[in-house]
Design a protein around this motif. Structure first.
Motif, PDB file in Angstrom:
ATOM      1  N   MET A   1      -6.525  50.807-125.778  1.00 17.14           N
ATOM      2  CA  MET A   1      -5.529  51.831-126.104  1.00 17.14           C
ATOM      3  C   MET A   1      -5.921  53.118-125.401  1.00 17.14           C
ATOM      4  SD  MET A   1      -4.349  53.008-129.933  1.00 17.14           S
ATOM      5  CE  MET A   1      -5.805  52.300-130.600  1.00 17.14           C
ATOM      6  N   ASP A   2      -5.016  53.689-124.655  1.00 19.52           N
ATOM      7  CA  ASP A   2      -5.259  54.921-123.913  1.00 19.52           C
ATOM      8  C   ASP A   2      -5.342  56.084-124.896  1.00 19.52           C
ATOM      9  OD1 ASP A   2      -5.004  57.255-122.368  1.00 19.52           O
ATOM     10  OD2 ASP A   2      -3.858  56.203-120.840  1.00 19.52           O
ATOM     11  N   GLN A   3      -6.356  56.930-124.727  1.00 14.52           N
ATOM     12  CA  GLN A   3      -6.557  58.059-125.638  1.00 14.52           C
ATOM     13  C   GLN A   3      -5.434  59.089-125.550  1.00 14.52           C
ATOM     14  OE1 GLN A   3      -8.427  57.735-127.928  1.00 14.52           O
ATOM     15  NE2 GLN A   3     -10.526  57.226-127.427  1.00 14.52           N
ATOM     16  N   LYS A   4      -4.675  59.089-124.446  1.00 10.63           N
ATOM     17  CA  LYS A   4      -3.627  60.099-124.266  1.00 10.63           C
ATOM     18  C   LYS A   4      -2.287  59.667-124.831  1.00 10.63           C
ATOM     19  CE  LYS A   4      -5.886  61.958-120.240  1.00 10.63           C
ATOM     20  NZ  LYS A   4      -5.845  62.264-118.841  1.00 10.63           N
ATOM     21  N   THR A   5      -2.176  58.426-125.252  1.00 11.54           N
ATOM     22  CA  THR A   5      -0.913  57.959-125.806  1.00 11.54           C
ATOM     23  C   THR A   5      -1.056  57.753-127.310  1.00 11.54           C
ATOM     24  OG1 THR A   5      -1.469  55.642-125.407  1.00 11.54           O
ATOM     25  CG2 THR A   5      -0.258  56.778-123.663  1.00 11.54           C
ATOM     26  N   CYS A   6       0.052  57.893-127.990  1.00  9.78           N
ATOM     27  CA  CYS A   6       0.080  57.698-129.438  1.00  9.78           C
ATOM     28  C   CYS A   6      -0.049  56.204-129.723  1.00  9.78           C
ATOM     29  CB  CYS A   6       1.406  58.239-129.974  1.00  9.78           C
ATOM     30  SG  CYS A   6       1.584  58.080-131.741  1.00  9.78           S
ATOM     31  N   PRO A   7      -0.952  55.818-130.628  1.00  8.55           N
ATOM     32  CA  PRO A   7      -1.063  54.392-130.943  1.00  8.55           C
ATOM     33  C   PRO A   7       0.180  53.907-131.680  1.00  8.55           C
ATOM     34  CG  PRO A   7      -2.350  55.670-132.493  1.00  8.55           C
ATOM     35  CD  PRO A   7      -1.841  56.636-131.444  1.00  8.55           C
ATOM     36  N   SER A   8       0.467  52.638-131.526  1.00  6.05           N
ATOM     37  CA  SER A   8       1.561  52.032-132.278  1.00  6.05           C
ATOM     38  C   SER A   8       0.991  51.431-133.554  1.00  6.05           C
ATOM     39  CB  SER A   8       2.233  50.937-131.447  1.00  6.05           C
ATOM     40  OG  SER A   8       1.340  49.847-131.258  1.00  6.05           O
ATOM     41  N   VAL A   9       1.866  51.033-134.447  1.00  8.19           N
ATOM     42  CA  VAL A   9       1.426  50.354-135.662  1.00  8.19           C
ATOM     43  C   VAL A   9       0.686  49.074-135.283  1.00  8.19           C
ATOM     44  CG1 VAL A   9       2.229  49.147-137.738  1.00  8.19           C
ATOM     45  CG2 VAL A   9       3.180  51.380-137.154  1.00  8.19           C
ATOM     46  N   ALA A  10       1.202  48.353-134.285  1.00 13.26           N
ATOM     47  CA  ALA A  10       0.540  47.119-133.837  1.00 13.26           C
ATOM     48  C   ALA A  10      -0.859  47.403-133.310  1.00 13.26           C
ATOM     49  CB  ALA A  10       1.389  46.427-132.777  1.00 13.26           C
ATOM     50  N   ASP A  11      -1.026  48.525-132.582  1.00 12.46           N
ATOM     51  CA  ASP A  11      -2.353  48.901-132.080  1.00 12.46           C
ATOM     52  C   ASP A  11      -3.327  49.105-133.239  1.00 12.46           C
ATOM     53  OD1 ASP A  11      -1.453  48.973-129.397  1.00 12.46           O
ATOM     54  OD2 ASP A  11      -0.989  51.118-129.519  1.00 12.46           O
ATOM     55  N   ILE A  12      -2.869  49.801-134.260  1.00 12.08           N
ATOM     56  CA  ILE A  12      -3.716  50.074-135.422  1.00 12.08           C
ATOM     57  C   ILE A  12      -4.030  48.777-136.155  1.00 12.08           C
ATOM     58  CG2 ILE A  12      -3.769  51.181-137.702  1.00 12.08           C
ATOM     59  CD1 ILE A  12      -2.266  53.553-136.382  1.00 12.08           C
ATOM     60  N   CYS A  13      -3.023  47.915-136.310  1.00 10.83           N
ATOM     61  CA  CYS A  13      -3.237  46.630-136.980  1.00 10.83           C
ATOM     62  C   CYS A  13      -4.251  45.777-136.223  1.00 10.83           C
ATOM     63  CB  CYS A  13      -1.922  45.875-137.120  1.00 10.83           C
ATOM     64  SG  CYS A  13      -0.785  46.582-138.320  1.00 10.83           S
ATOM     65  N   GLU A  14      -4.172  45.803-134.910  1.00  9.42           N
ATOM     66  CA  GLU A  14      -5.105  45.028-134.089  1.00  9.42           C
ATOM     67  C   GLU A  14      -6.522  45.586-134.193  1.00  9.42           C
ATOM     68  OE1 GLU A  14      -5.819  44.181-129.387  1.00  9.42           O
ATOM     69  OE2 GLU A  14      -3.751  44.096-130.120  1.00  9.42           O
ATOM     70  N   ALA A  15      -6.646  46.899-134.156  1.00 10.27           N
ATOM     71  CA  ALA A  15      -7.963  47.532-134.184  1.00 10.27           C
ATOM     72  C   ALA A  15      -8.655  47.365-135.538  1.00 10.27           C
ATOM     73  CB  ALA A  15      -7.839  49.016-133.834  1.00 10.27           C
ATOM     74  N   ILE A  16      -7.905  47.505-136.612  1.00 11.51           N
ATOM     75  CA  ILE A  16      -8.484  47.429-137.958  1.00 11.51           C
ATOM     76  C   ILE A  16      -8.538  45.986-138.445  1.00 11.51           C
ATOM     77  CG2 ILE A  16      -8.153  48.077-140.381  1.00 11.51           C
ATOM     78  CD1 ILE A  16      -6.955  50.717-139.337  1.00 11.51           C
ATOM     79  N   GLY A  17      -7.501  45.230-138.123  1.00 10.16           N
ATOM     80  CA  GLY A  17      -7.385  43.850-138.585  1.00 10.16           C
ATOM     81  C   GLY A  17      -6.342  43.745-139.677  1.00 10.16           C
ATOM     82  N   ARG A  18      -5.388  42.873-139.467  1.00  8.51           N
ATOM     83  CA  ARG A  18      -4.316  42.722-140.454  1.00  8.51           C
ATOM     84  C   ARG A  18      -4.830  42.287-141.822  1.00  8.51           C
ATOM     85  NH1 ARG A  18       1.035  40.997-136.983  1.00  8.51           N
ATOM     86  NH2 ARG A  18       0.550  42.418-135.286  1.00  8.51           N
ATOM     87  N   PRO A  19      -5.795  41.359-141.889  1.00 17.69           N
ATOM     88  CA  PRO A  19      -6.314  40.991-143.223  1.00 17.69           C
ATOM     89  C   PRO A  19      -6.970  42.168-143.950  1.00 17.69           C
ATOM     90  CG  PRO A  19      -6.936  39.332-141.593  1.00 17.69           C
ATOM     91  CD  PRO A  19      -6.372  40.502-140.832  1.00 17.69           C
ATOM     92  N   VAL A  20      -7.650  43.033-143.216  1.00 16.59           N
ATOM     93  CA  VAL A  20      -8.293  44.204-143.824  1.00 16.59           C
ATOM     94  C   VAL A  20      -7.229  45.141-144.388  1.00 16.59           C
ATOM     95  CG1 VAL A  20      -9.708  46.250-143.360  1.00 16.59           C
ATOM     96  CG2 VAL A  20     -10.338  44.038-142.355  1.00 16.59           C
ATOM     97  N   ILE A  21      -6.197  45.390-143.599  1.00 17.67           N
ATOM     98  CA  ILE A  21      -5.105  46.270-144.048  1.00 17.67           C
ATOM     99  C   ILE A  21      -4.407  45.663-145.259  1.00 17.67           C
ATOM    100  CG2 ILE A  21      -2.848  47.230-143.431  1.00 17.67           C
ATOM    101  CD1 ILE A  21      -3.961  47.543-140.548  1.00 17.67           C
ATOM    102  N   ALA A  22      -4.066  44.373-145.169  1.00 16.05           N
ATOM    103  CA  ALA A  22      -3.368  43.705-146.276  1.00 16.05           C
ATOM    104  C   ALA A  22      -4.163  43.806-147.574  1.00 16.05           C
ATOM    105  CB  ALA A  22      -3.099  42.244-145.921  1.00 16.05           C
ATOM    106  N   SER A  23      -5.447  43.555-147.491  1.00 19.82           N
ATOM    107  CA  SER A  23      -6.294  43.640-148.682  1.00 19.82           C
ATOM    108  C   SER A  23      -6.370  45.061-149.216  1.00 19.82           C
ATOM    109  CB  SER A  23      -7.695  43.130-148.342  1.00 19.82           C
ATOM    110  OG  SER A  23      -8.551  43.263-149.437  1.00 19.82           O
ATOM    111  N   ALA A  24      -6.513  46.022-148.311  1.00 22.79           N
ATOM    112  CA  ALA A  24      -6.659  47.424-148.725  1.00 22.79           C
ATOM    113  C   ALA A  24      -5.409  47.960-149.414  1.00 22.79           C
ATOM    114  CB  ALA A  24      -7.012  48.292-147.518  1.00 22.79           C
ATOM    115  N   VAL A  25      -4.229  47.569-148.922  1.00 24.77           N
ATOM    116  CA  VAL A  25      -2.994  48.102-149.516  1.00 24.77           C
ATOM    117  C   VAL A  25      -2.400  47.165-150.563  1.00 24.77           C
ATOM    118  CG1 VAL A  25      -2.454  49.563-147.542  1.00 24.77           C
ATOM    119  CG2 VAL A  25      -1.504  47.261-147.643  1.00 24.77           C
ATOM    120  N   GLY A  26      -3.006  45.990-150.739  1.00 24.49           N
ATOM    121  CA  GLY A  26      -2.570  45.081-151.796  1.00 24.49           C
ATOM    122  C   GLY A  26      -1.290  44.333-151.499  1.00 24.49           C
ATOM    123  N   VAL A  27      -1.132  43.905-150.250  1.00 23.62           N
ATOM    124  CA  VAL A  27       0.050  43.137-149.863  1.00 23.62           C
ATOM    125  C   VAL A  27      -0.392  41.901-149.087  1.00 23.62           C
ATOM    126  CG1 VAL A  27       1.534  45.189-149.762  1.00 23.62           C
ATOM    127  CG2 VAL A  27       0.383  44.397-147.680  1.00 23.62           C
TER     128      VAL A  27
END
Length: 78
Positions: A1-27
């Motif tokens: 991900m380029d530091q000069k561009t705004c990340p997308s939701v998909a970028d954030i999901c990829e970087a953090i991990g969808r299972p981690v996000i799902a568990s953290a937000v309870g979905v």
């Protein structure tokens, strides 16, 4: 991900991990995948996602969340 561009939701999901996000937000994983496809996190996930991003050193733009807009009318003004 380029530091000069705004990340997308998909970028954030990829970087953090969808299972981690799902568990953290309870979905389920499907809800996280839907957010990635729509490029919009639910507003109620903001503080959790922001915290997860901070832990990973990622930008977490508020524009990626479905906050309600503020009406710019004078109706109801005192």
């Amino acid at each position: 991900m380029d530091q000069k561009t705004c990340p997308s939701v998909a970028d954030i999901c990829e970087a953090i991990g969808r299972p981690v996000i799902a568990s953290a937000v309870g979905v389920g994983l499907t809800a996280v995948s839907n957010a990635a496809v729509e490029n919009r996190f639910p507003a109620r996930w903001f503080f959790i996602i922001r915290s997860l991003c901070k832990e990973q050193g990622l930008d977490c733009p508020e524009s990626l969340f479905s906050f309600a807009g503020i009406a710019k009318t004078s109706e109801g003004a005192a």
